[in-house]
Design a protein around this motif. Structure first.
Motif, PDB file in Angstrom:
ATOM      1  N   ILE A 212       0.816  -1.215   0.000  1.00  0.00           N
ATOM      2  CA  ILE A 212       0.000   0.000   0.000  1.00  0.00           C
ATOM      3  C   ILE A 212       0.849   1.265   0.000  1.00  0.00           C
ATOM      4  O   ILE A 212       0.683   2.142  -0.842  1.00  0.00           O
ATOM      5  CB  ILE A 212      -0.947   0.017   1.223  1.00  0.00           C
ATOM      6  CG1 ILE A 212      -1.949  -1.140   1.172  1.00  0.00           C
ATOM      7  CG2 ILE A 212      -1.669   1.352   1.309  1.00  0.00           C
ATOM      8  CD1 ILE A 212      -2.968  -1.036   0.066  1.00  0.00           C
ATOM      9  N   GLN A 213       1.777   1.364   0.956  1.00  0.00           N
ATOM     10  CA  GLN A 213       2.504   2.611   1.149  1.00  0.00           C
ATOM     11  C   GLN A 213       3.312   3.015  -0.083  1.00  0.00           C
ATOM     12  O   GLN A 213       3.269   4.175  -0.516  1.00  0.00           O
ATOM     13  CB  GLN A 213       3.436   2.499   2.360  1.00  0.00           C
ATOM     14  CG  GLN A 213       4.138   3.807   2.723  1.00  0.00           C
ATOM     15  CD  GLN A 213       3.170   4.865   3.228  1.00  0.00           C
ATOM     16  OE1 GLN A 213       2.363   4.611   4.094  1.00  0.00           O
ATOM     17  NE2 GLN A 213       3.249   6.071   2.675  1.00  0.00           N
ATOM     18  N   VAL A 214       4.046   2.080  -0.657  1.00  0.00           N
ATOM     19  CA  VAL A 214       4.884   2.430  -1.810  1.00  0.00           C
ATOM     20  C   VAL A 214       4.034   2.822  -3.022  1.00  0.00           C
ATOM     21  O   VAL A 214       4.288   3.873  -3.634  1.00  0.00           O
ATOM     22  CB  VAL A 214       5.864   1.286  -2.147  1.00  0.00           C
ATOM     23  CG1 VAL A 214       6.615   1.596  -3.438  1.00  0.00           C
ATOM     24  CG2 VAL A 214       6.853   1.073  -1.011  1.00  0.00           C
ATOM     25  N   PRO A 215       3.021   2.015  -3.417  1.00  0.00           N
ATOM     26  CA  PRO A 215       2.196   2.471  -4.543  1.00  0.00           C
ATOM     27  C   PRO A 215       1.527   3.821  -4.297  1.00  0.00           C
ATOM     28  O   PRO A 215       1.423   4.641  -5.220  1.00  0.00           O
ATOM     29  CB  PRO A 215       1.149   1.361  -4.681  1.00  0.00           C
ATOM     30  CG  PRO A 215       1.783   0.158  -4.085  1.00  0.00           C
ATOM     31  CD  PRO A 215       2.633   0.674  -2.963  1.00  0.00           C
ATOM     32  N   ALA A 216       1.082   4.052  -3.059  1.00  0.00           N
ATOM     33  CA  ALA A 216       0.435   5.331  -2.750  1.00  0.00           C
ATOM     34  C   ALA A 216       1.417   6.491  -2.889  1.00  0.00           C
ATOM     35  O   ALA A 216       1.083   7.547  -3.442  1.00  0.00           O
ATOM     36  CB  ALA A 216      -0.151   5.301  -1.341  1.00  0.00           C
ATOM     37  N   ASP A 217       2.638   6.306  -2.402  1.00  0.00           N
ATOM     38  CA  ASP A 217       3.637   7.369  -2.522  1.00  0.00           C
ATOM     39  C   ASP A 217       4.013   7.622  -3.981  1.00  0.00           C
ATOM     40  O   ASP A 217       4.285   8.760  -4.375  1.00  0.00           O
ATOM     41  CB  ASP A 217       4.884   7.009  -1.708  1.00  0.00           C
ATOM     42  CG  ASP A 217       4.706   7.295  -0.221  1.00  0.00           C
ATOM     43  OD1 ASP A 217       3.805   8.066   0.134  1.00  0.00           O
ATOM     44  OD2 ASP A 217       5.473   6.733   0.584  1.00  0.00           O
ATOM     45  N   VAL A 218       4.029   6.561  -4.783  1.00  0.00           N
ATOM     46  CA  VAL A 218       4.278   6.737  -6.222  1.00  0.00           C
ATOM     47  C   VAL A 218       3.137   7.540  -6.844  1.00  0.00           C
ATOM     48  O   VAL A 218       3.354   8.454  -7.645  1.00  0.00           O
ATOM     49  CB  VAL A 218       4.425   5.366  -6.916  1.00  0.00           C
ATOM     50  CG1 VAL A 218       4.441   5.531  -8.436  1.00  0.00           C
ATOM     51  CG2 VAL A 218       5.709   4.672  -6.456  1.00  0.00           C
TER      52      VAL A 218
END
Length: 262
Positions: A212-218
């Motif tokens: 979740i966190q990495v795709p959201a930050d992207v």
């Protein structure tokens, strides 16, 4: 065409066969998205620059996570666990197709179906009420890669849990523990940028952060240039490690198979 593309195609057709059911699930995700969004708005009004996010980032993160619940399957398990308990997995192992490859093709098709049927409503509804942030074309392309890698990581985690049924006969305890870890360390409950100190560093280093966190930050554009390459490489490294672990455990499970009922 090989076998696995056919597996993916028929799995996609199966998971898109009931669009109204998927839409109902999307509405549920949207409703919870609004509840979470107002909580995050209250938190960020008290701490306006928490974790480097502003209110718009936090609310966008909220609805984006609701859209990703289905594709990365935060709460769900795999049908493979039932087949192991029932002994039907023996049929799967007799097939001239790799067990892990078969279920990976099935799961990627399921994730794509969930993204198409359940991903849009939370984002559209959120955008009608809140000023969400959306990326440009390059950001959308990077986000698509990040979501694909997130689905690979999600499959890798759930596949390992499913294989636990070979030894435990009932993987529900293991699955429950994995769901709790996923909810906490993926950013599903609260963005990991809000986690303080060492806890935040540890959380962002776990494979669940890749869900979740990495795709959201992207999506939010917080990773650019080499930072974006590093973020995608982080996801790819965890995906490769988990798939390799799944491969090794599959070989071990073949020697452990017990068919219940004779």
């Amino acid at each position: 065409m090989g076998v696995l593309p056919w597996v993916a195609w028929y799995a996609f057709r199966r998971h898109t066969a009931y669009p109204l059911s998927a839409f109902a699930e999307a509405l549920t995700n949207t409703a919870f998205g609004f509840m979470r969004a107002y909580i995050l708005v209250a938190l960020w009004r008290e701490r306006p620059a928490l974790g480097g996010y502003d209110v718009a980032d936090a609310v966008t993160f909220c609805f984006l996570t609701q859209a990703l619940i289905g594709p990365v399957q935060i709460f769900g398990g795999m049908e493979l666990t039932r087949r192991i308990r029932d002994g039907d997995v023996a049929i799967d192992l007799y097939r001239p197709v790799d067990l892990q490859g078969w279920w990976l093709a099935d799961d990627l098709a399921r994730g794509l179906a969930a993204l198409l049927l359940r991903g849009g409503p939370p984002m559209v509804a959120g955008a009608l009420v809140f000023p969400l942030r959306f990326p440009g074309p390059a950001g959308v392309a990077a986000f698509a890669v990040a979501v694909l890698l997130a689905m690979l990581v999600g499959f890798g985690l759930r596949y390992l849990v499913a294989l636990g049924a070979f030894w435990l006969n009932d993987e529900r305890g293991l699955h429950s523990a994995e769901v709790v870890l996923a909810l906490f360390f993926s950013g599903m409950i609260l963005p990991l940028v809000a986690f303080p100190g060492v806890l935040g560093e540890v959380a962002r280093a776990t494979p669940w952060a890749a869900l979740i966190q990495v795709p959201a930050d992207v999506f939010l554009g917080r990773h650019t240039g080499w930072g974006l390459v590093g973020a995608l490489a982080f996801q790819a490294a965890w995906a490769a490690a988990l798939l390799a672990a799944g491969r090794a455990l599959t070989l071990a499970a073949r020697r452990k198979l017990v068919i219940h009922g004779g």
